[in-house]
Design an enzyme around this catalytic site. Structure first.
Site, PDB file in Angstrom:
ATOM      1  N   THR A   1       0.827  -1.207   0.000  1.00 45.92           N
ATOM      2  CA  THR A   1       0.000   0.000   0.000  1.00 45.92           C
ATOM      3  C   THR A   1       0.862   1.257   0.000  1.00 45.92           C
ATOM      4  OG1 THR A   1      -1.846  -1.100   1.079  1.00 45.92           O
ATOM      5  CG2 THR A   1      -1.741   1.287   1.302  1.00 45.92           C
TER       6      THR A   1
ATOM      7  N   CYS B   1     -21.683  -7.630   2.156  1.00 49.52           N
ATOM      8  CA  CYS B   1     -21.820  -7.851   3.587  1.00 49.52           C
ATOM      9  C   CYS B   1     -20.483  -7.962   4.298  1.00 49.52           C
ATOM     10  CB  CYS B   1     -22.613  -9.119   3.853  1.00 49.52           C
ATOM     11  SG  CYS B   1     -24.353  -8.861   3.563  1.00 49.52           S
TER      12      CYS B   1
END
Lengths: 404, 213
Positions: free
Chosen positions: A75, A338
């Site tokens: 990242t 979800c």
């Protein structure tokens, strides 16, 4: 309920530490604790380890050691590539070309630059298999394009992108537009998912920046590296003691860096035999999964990572499937809303042109060193009854013709 | 009972949901096995697979006592959606069945209490089953020509796909959701029908001012 033996099929999320990598790291977690910036012998030992690790990685990437910047992970390396290059060179152009299926470590810095720092971004679409067409990248280039970022392989659907072809096409575009090879647009690729399986020769790939990290290749978490072609100097994200040529300050994480180098060397040395083994398992798994009625394969059937199987299983929802599998011992992953913090379903499944329903029912299985044929067979025995049970509970009866 | 909203790092396999949720998820009660042979007095639906949650509810009502003597359901959704619908059905039909009014008085928070809690971000799932039941009851009223009982007074449907009302948004704001994102995290409003979002934002502002000044 008695606990089932664990079968870990989520290697794209992270892989366990290879014992050989751990062994290489241990001296630097124990006796050799030095700071490579120190001038004394303890520090010089750490410096030597740092230099060796950098040289080893440089050999694999066919680059110079001075072109590698160690970071805290994939990242940070992606952020440094995107934010750093933009901030350093934005006067040369404010356009960034990337794709709709990039990792959020690329998409979010790009969106930040658009919102806050005057960048313009173009998100090139992919086809139904998740493939980027190099011609579409070239069509998106203008004289204001500073940076192109395309991932080497997708983390969700496993599709391998034609990075070398894109690199060549960008080089040809520069030539046709009377630009030197060293001029913009610069080409970045996030190779985190590809690192264990594909060639990382930056000259073959034709990229100017390349991101790698440890945790997907059986190395440690919390370490990554950004390759930056000589002549480019991204604006740092982190200031301090001037380590990594002033591009990434902070005392180097020697044990993790040594681990990254070792993990990369091992995975690259073993990739041909391991790829062949995994492809056979993967194809057996995919064929078995597609035997379940109302399923579709996500991602390219052959241009895909050797360890990735991603299917959408219609009429049921991924989290429910994941929890039933978890109970049976299988660790997998889903693109369902979800399970995401944002409650948005997978942007990658949406980007290949499938409706939300397909994302909610998508399951990703990513194989690894420890995966055996027996594991695959066990999964193929375990999953169909779970699907049947959840379908019995579900009011949804989708028509498959919309999801072909 | 286990703490539902926490995954502990030292025990990496600890369940995300309470034991009761887990039980209802793995052993769902009262789900509809075969709707062909089922004579329902009312049937209701809410959600869509695109939203990530969809439920169908069938009820049988004893016309003499107005008790809901049977409630069957099917749910497309995550673990908590399945478990909360299962628990809701148990609550409706237990002790010979609640009357229609009693059944409609079951709020999402009551279902959650019986489940031993749900993770915060999963609350929207149980919000759906009370709407599916309300829709089934309305269907029963229609079939029994009690038209005057159909409209729920003072409540306006804002999101037509998920059947989310102004009252739901009011409750979300009262529970501390002070932005569209937070209200969406609770209710999923607008995921099936984005055209309602401007109105939702207006309502959030209105209720924020009403209750928090």
């Amino acid at each position: 309920m008695p606990e089932s033996p664990e079968i870990y099929l989520d290697h794209a999320a992270t892989a366990p530490l290879d014992p050989r990598v751990k062994a290489a790291m241990l001296p630097y977690l124990e006796g050799d604790f030095g700071n490579p910036s120190s001038l004394h012998i303890t520090g010089r030992r750490a410096k030597q380890a740092l230099d060796d690790a950098r040289d080893d990685i440089a050999k694999i990437l066919h680059c110079r050691a001075s072109e590698l910047i160690f970071t805290s992970g994939g990242t940070e390396a992606d952020n440094l590539a995107i934010l750093g290059i933009y901030r350093a060179y934005k006067e040369k152009g404010n356009r960034i070309v990337t794709t709709t299926i990039e990792h959020h470590a690329v998409l979010n810095p790009v969106e930040h630059l658009v919102k806050k720092e005057g960048a313009e971004a173009l998100f090139v679409k992919v086809d139904r298999d998740g493939l980027v067409d190099p011609a579409n990248i070239i069509a998106a280039l203008t004289d204001k394009t500073l940076l192109v970022s395309v991932m080497y392989a997708n983390n969700e659907i496993g599709t391998i992108e034609p990075i070398a072809a894109i690199g060549q096409a960008i080089a040809a575009w520069k030539k046709a537009n009377n630009r030197k090879p060293s001029e913009a647009p610069y080409f970045h690729t996030d190779a985190c998912q590809a690192a264990g399986a594909l060639s990382l020769d930056v000259n073959e790939l034709g990229c100017d920046l390349l991101t790698l990290n440890g945790s997907k290749i059986y190395g440690p978490k919390g370490v990554g590296v950004l390759y930056v072609r000589t002549g480019l100097r991204p604006e740092p994200l982190i200031y301090g003691g001037g380590q990594e040529w002033g591009l990434r300050s902070g005392t180097e994480n020697i044990a993790a860096i040594v681990g990254l180098a070792k993990a990369l060397a091992l995975s690259q040395a073993e990739r041909e035999t391991e790829n062949a083994r995994l492809v056979a398992l993967r194809d057996k798994l995919i064929a078995g999964l597609l035997q379940i009625p109302k399923t579709r394969l996500n991602g390219h059937p052959t241009k895909r990572l050797p360890n990735n199987a991603n299917v959408s299983i219609m009429d049921i929802e991924g989290e429910a499937m994941l929890l039933y599998l978890d109970e049976a011992g299988f660790r997998a992953s889903t693109g369902s809303a979800c399970t995401s913090a944002s409650l948005d379903p997978s942007h990658v499944i949406a980007a290949i042109g499938l409706p939300y329903e397909a994302a909610h029912g998508s399951m990703r299985f990513t194989l690894g060193h420890a995966t055996t044929e027996a594991d695959v067979e066990k999964l193929l025995k375990t999953l169909p009854p779970i699907v049947e049970k959840l379908r019995q509970l579900s009011p949804v009866r989708l028509n498959m013709k919309h999801y072909a | 009972m286990s703490t539902p909203d926490v995954v502990s790092h030292d025990k990496k396999d600890k369940w995300l949901y309470s034991d009761i949720v887990k039980d209802h998820f793995f052993n769902p009660r009262n789900f509809m096995v075969d709707d062909d042979g089922y004579k329902a007095d009312g049937m209701g639906m809410v959600g869509s697979p695109a939203c990530g949650d969809m439920m169908t509810v069938w009820i049988k009502v004893d016309p003499a006592t107005e008790r809901v003597v049977d409630m069957r359901w099917r749910t497309f959704g995550c673990g908590s959606a399945i478990a909360s619908t299962s628990m809701h059905s148990v609550m409706v039909v237990e002790d010979g069945g609640r009357t229609i009014d009693e059944a409609l008085a079951i709020r999402p928070q009551h279902i959650m209490e019986r489940l031993g809690g749900l993770p915060n971000r999963k609350i929207h799932c149980s919000v759906l089953s009370d709407k599916a039941l309300r829709s089934a009851v309305n269907d029963y009223f229609r079939k029994t020509e009690q038209i005057s009982r159909i409209t729920t007074e003072g409540v306006r449907v804002i999101d037509k796909v998920l059947k989310i009302t102004d009252h739901d948004i009011e409750e979300a704001v009262l529970e501390g959701a002070d932005s569209l994102e937070k209200v969406q995290a609770r209710t999923k409003v607008g995921t099936g029908d984005p055209s309602c979002l401007p109105e939702v934002e207006q309502l959030i502002r209105f209720y924020k001012e009403k209750y928090f000044g």
